[in-house]
Design a protein around this motif. Sequence first.
Motif, PDB file in Angstrom:
ATOM      1  N   LEU A 109       1.074  -1.906  -0.341  1.00  0.00           N
ATOM      2  CA  LEU A 109       0.326  -0.270  -0.028  1.00  0.00           C
ATOM      3  C   LEU A 109       0.509   1.372  -0.291  1.00  0.00           C
ATOM      4  CD1 LEU A 109      -2.769  -1.368   2.312  1.00  0.00           C
ATOM      5  CD2 LEU A 109      -2.142  -1.655   0.077  1.00  0.00           C
ATOM      6  N   SER A 110       2.165   1.242   0.168  1.00  0.00           N
ATOM      7  CA  SER A 110       3.173   1.926   0.210  1.00  0.00           C
ATOM      8  C   SER A 110       2.862   3.226  -1.284  1.00  0.00           C
ATOM      9  CB  SER A 110       4.368   2.064   0.486  1.00  0.00           C
ATOM     10  OG  SER A 110       4.940   0.981   1.961  1.00  0.00           O
ATOM     11  N   LEU A 111       3.100   1.510  -2.318  1.00  0.00           N
ATOM     12  CA  LEU A 111       2.446   2.498  -3.748  1.00  0.00           C
ATOM     13  C   LEU A 111       1.534   3.311  -4.220  1.00  0.00           C
ATOM     14  CD1 LEU A 111       4.144  -1.091  -5.130  1.00  0.00           C
ATOM     15  CD2 LEU A 111       5.020   1.049  -4.285  1.00  0.00           C
ATOM     16  N   THR A 112       0.513   2.966  -3.261  1.00  0.00           N
ATOM     17  CA  THR A 112      -1.158   3.117  -3.784  1.00  0.00           C
ATOM     18  C   THR A 112      -1.432   4.372  -2.460  1.00  0.00           C
ATOM     19  OG1 THR A 112      -2.429   1.165  -3.107  1.00  0.00           O
ATOM     20  CG2 THR A 112      -1.912   1.026  -5.531  1.00  0.00           C
ATOM     21  N   ALA A 113      -0.609   4.695  -1.950  1.00  0.00           N
ATOM     22  CA  ALA A 113      -1.054   5.333  -0.682  1.00  0.00           C
ATOM     23  C   ALA A 113      -1.593   6.398  -1.077  1.00  0.00           C
ATOM     24  CB  ALA A 113      -0.287   5.973   0.068  1.00  0.00           C
ATOM     25  N   GLU A 114      -2.047   6.978  -1.872  1.00  0.00           N
ATOM     26  CA  GLU A 114      -2.917   8.328  -2.355  1.00  0.00           C
ATOM     27  C   GLU A 114      -3.872   7.791  -3.309  1.00  0.00           C
ATOM     28  OE1 GLU A 114      -2.389  10.581  -0.333  1.00  0.00           O
ATOM     29  OE2 GLU A 114      -0.411   9.694   0.418  1.00  0.00           O
ATOM     30  N   LEU A 115      -3.880   6.668  -3.705  1.00  0.00           N
ATOM     31  CA  LEU A 115      -5.007   6.384  -4.339  1.00  0.00           C
ATOM     32  C   LEU A 115      -6.665   5.898  -4.086  1.00  0.00           C
ATOM     33  CD1 LEU A 115      -3.168   3.876  -7.241  1.00  0.00           C
ATOM     34  CD2 LEU A 115      -3.465   6.447  -7.745  1.00  0.00           C
ATOM     35  N   PRO A 116      -7.386   6.019  -4.855  1.00  0.00           N
ATOM     36  CA  PRO A 116      -8.418   6.111  -3.602  1.00  0.00           C
ATOM     37  C   PRO A 116      -8.727   4.851  -3.134  1.00  0.00           C
ATOM     38  CG  PRO A 116      -8.887   7.082  -6.113  1.00  0.00           C
ATOM     39  CD  PRO A 116      -7.721   6.096  -5.687  1.00  0.00           C
ATOM     40  N   ALA A 117      -8.722   3.296  -3.440  1.00  0.00           N
ATOM     41  CA  ALA A 117      -9.249   2.621  -2.534  1.00  0.00           C
ATOM     42  C   ALA A 117      -7.848   2.684  -1.809  1.00  0.00           C
ATOM     43  CB  ALA A 117      -9.216   1.012  -3.459  1.00  0.00           C
ATOM     44  N   THR A 118      -6.948   2.455  -1.368  1.00  0.00           N
ATOM     45  CA  THR A 118      -6.084   2.610  -0.748  1.00  0.00           C
ATOM     46  C   THR A 118      -6.657   3.698   0.656  1.00  0.00           C
ATOM     47  OG1 THR A 118      -4.146   2.010  -2.192  1.00  0.00           O
ATOM     48  CG2 THR A 118      -3.573   2.290   0.003  1.00  0.00           C
ATOM     49  N   ALA A 119      -7.013   5.068  -0.144  1.00  0.00           N
ATOM     50  CA  ALA A 119      -7.170   6.295   0.542  1.00  0.00           C
ATOM     51  C   ALA A 119      -8.446   5.921   1.414  1.00  0.00           C
ATOM     52  CB  ALA A 119      -7.120   7.411  -0.186  1.00  0.00           C
ATOM     53  N   ALA A 120      -9.365   5.429   0.957  1.00  0.00           N
ATOM     54  CA  ALA A 120      -9.983   5.217   1.069  1.00  0.00           C
ATOM     55  C   ALA A 120     -10.313   4.108   2.896  1.00  0.00           C
ATOM     56  CB  ALA A 120     -11.343   4.432   0.644  1.00  0.00           C
ATOM     57  N   HIS A 121      -9.262   2.620   2.446  1.00  0.00           N
ATOM     58  CA  HIS A 121      -8.618   2.195   3.689  1.00  0.00           C
ATOM     59  C   HIS A 121      -8.323   2.847   4.634  1.00  0.00           C
ATOM     60  CE1 HIS A 121      -7.946  -1.709   5.054  1.00  0.00           C
ATOM     61  NE2 HIS A 121      -5.993  -1.329   5.529  1.00  0.00           N
ATOM     62  N   ARG A 122      -6.614   3.683   4.300  1.00  0.00           N
ATOM     63  CA  ARG A 122      -6.462   4.322   5.614  1.00  0.00           C
ATOM     64  C   ARG A 122      -7.779   4.995   6.805  1.00  0.00           C
ATOM     65  NH1 ARG A 122      -1.441   7.961   3.338  1.00  0.00           N
ATOM     66  NH2 ARG A 122      -1.433   7.851   5.510  1.00  0.00           N
ATOM     67  N   THR A 165       3.130   2.317   5.632  1.00  0.00           N
ATOM     68  CA  THR A 165       4.568   2.388   6.213  1.00  0.00           C
ATOM     69  C   THR A 165       5.975   1.747   5.663  1.00  0.00           C
ATOM     70  OG1 THR A 165       4.629   1.415   7.595  1.00  0.00           O
ATOM     71  CG2 THR A 165       2.956   3.581   8.198  1.00  0.00           C
ATOM     72  N   ALA A 166       5.423   0.692   5.376  1.00  0.00           N
ATOM     73  CA  ALA A 166       6.881   0.383   4.347  1.00  0.00           C
ATOM     74  C   ALA A 166       7.805   0.758   3.589  1.00  0.00           C
ATOM     75  CB  ALA A 166       6.089  -0.717   3.626  1.00  0.00           C
ATOM     76  N   PRO A 167       9.208   1.338   3.490  1.00  0.00           N
ATOM     77  CA  PRO A 167       9.541   1.342   2.846  1.00  0.00           C
ATOM     78  C   PRO A 167       9.665   1.118   1.845  1.00  0.00           C
ATOM     79  CG  PRO A 167      11.000  -0.064   3.902  1.00  0.00           C
ATOM     80  CD  PRO A 167       9.633   0.219   4.435  1.00  0.00           C
ATOM     81  N   LEU A 168       8.448   1.089   0.520  1.00  0.00           N
ATOM     82  CA  LEU A 168       9.396   1.081  -0.842  1.00  0.00           C
ATOM     83  C   LEU A 168       8.622   2.160  -1.503  1.00  0.00           C
ATOM     84  CD1 LEU A 168       8.788  -1.931  -2.532  1.00  0.00           C
ATOM     85  CD2 LEU A 168       6.629  -1.894  -1.547  1.00  0.00           C
ATOM     86  N   ALA A 169       9.154   2.618  -2.241  1.00  0.00           N
ATOM     87  CA  ALA A 169       8.456   3.625  -3.266  1.00  0.00           C
ATOM     88  C   ALA A 169       8.042   2.711  -5.225  1.00  0.00           C
ATOM     89  CB  ALA A 169       9.271   4.769  -3.043  1.00  0.00           C
ATOM     90  N   ILE A 170       9.275   2.500  -5.144  1.00  0.00           N
ATOM     91  CA  ILE A 170       9.574   2.013  -6.684  1.00  0.00           C
ATOM     92  C   ILE A 170       8.950   0.271  -6.638  1.00  0.00           C
ATOM     93  CG2 ILE A 170      11.243   3.557  -6.843  1.00  0.00           C
ATOM     94  CD1 ILE A 170      13.632   1.664  -7.019  1.00  0.00           C
ATOM     95  N   VAL A 171       8.507  -0.110  -7.720  1.00  0.00           N
ATOM     96  CA  VAL A 171       8.593  -1.388  -7.938  1.00  0.00           C
ATOM     97  C   VAL A 171       9.520  -2.470  -8.448  1.00  0.00           C
ATOM     98  CG1 VAL A 171       6.595  -1.066  -8.684  1.00  0.00           C
ATOM     99  CG2 VAL A 171       7.618  -0.964 -10.477  1.00  0.00           C
ATOM    100  N   PRO A 172       9.526  -3.650  -8.606  1.00  0.00           N
ATOM    101  CA  PRO A 172      11.064  -4.006  -8.796  1.00  0.00           C
ATOM    102  C   PRO A 172      11.065  -3.960 -10.529  1.00  0.00           C
ATOM    103  CG  PRO A 172       9.205  -5.801  -8.478  1.00  0.00           C
ATOM    104  CD  PRO A 172       8.846  -4.451  -8.358  1.00  0.00           C
ATOM    105  N   GLY A 173      12.371  -4.245 -10.976  1.00  0.00           N
ATOM    106  CA  GLY A 173      12.765  -4.338 -12.355  1.00  0.00           C
ATOM    107  C   GLY A 173      12.759  -6.221 -12.464  1.00  0.00           C
ATOM    108  N   VAL A 174      12.057  -6.360 -12.106  1.00  0.00           N
ATOM    109  CA  VAL A 174      11.706  -8.052 -12.558  1.00  0.00           C
ATOM    110  C   VAL A 174      10.710  -8.720 -12.892  1.00  0.00           C
ATOM    111  CG1 VAL A 174      13.715  -8.831 -10.469  1.00  0.00           C
ATOM    112  CG2 VAL A 174      11.105  -8.698  -9.920  1.00  0.00           C
ATOM    113  N   PRO A 175      10.543  -9.832 -13.702  1.00  0.00           N
ATOM    114  CA  PRO A 175       9.475 -10.329 -14.000  1.00  0.00           C
ATOM    115  C   PRO A 175       8.109 -10.844 -13.538  1.00  0.00           C
ATOM    116  CG  PRO A 175      11.220 -11.239 -15.412  1.00  0.00           C
ATOM    117  CD  PRO A 175      11.870 -10.874 -14.303  1.00  0.00           C
TER     118      PRO A 175
END
Length: 238
Positions: A100-113, A167-177
């Motif tokens: 959810l760190s990746l989508t923290a400001e998107l609608p469904a995640t924001a509503a969950h928060r 709150t996890a330190p995850l802001a970018i996505v992995p460059g793997v399949p």
Amino acid sequence: MRSDRVVFVHGAGTYGAAAWPRQHGMALEFDCLFVRRHGFDPVAAPLPTNFAADQRIVEEALGQGGHLVAASQGAVSAMMLAVERPELVRSLVLAEPACLSLTAELPATAAHRARVEPLFARAADLTDEDFNREFARAVFASEPRPLSTAEDRDRARRLRLQAPPWTAPLAIVPGVPTLVLTGGWEPLYEEVAEYLAGTGAVHHVVGGGHRPQDTDEGDAVLRGFIRGHAAAGSESGR
């Protein structure tokens, strides 16, 4: 012939091999390890979430490299490792990832928060039973089952001690399949999956609620994805 290693990372409920009943048979084909995240132990008391410790556990299990399969909150540490050490991860499968760190400001995640953030803020002042009850009401709009066993009480303690996934330190996505499996039941997880699909991940909606890996289709897609990348790795000499 060398068997590729596959490391399985559980979510917030059952842990170790018990969290992956449909994937046990993959040990006939691959070198499978079913890890226990930090604070998940059949004897020791539950501990608070430690994302860095989880990442170290996953990295140690992966060894010289292989495939990662992670569910729900376990997807956080799997993705953290894939971002930091992509050369170790030949493929990444995420079942209903709580990234959810990746989508923290998107609608469904924001509503969950908005529903559960005030509860997490009061966690230290609540009993395990009270937190468990309020969490079930806020997230599932239902009453939890009574904490009648030691396992139930440990699960409630872990729930109260968990860190909010956003709150996890995850802001970018992995460059793997990457393959993402979802159950199609909860907009929160579909939002994360769609975000990851927008960065190149393959997304399959296979049913099964919060455990899409337990469905026939989910298990088949998961196995096929890993087989495909194991074969590609063998051909390239990885």
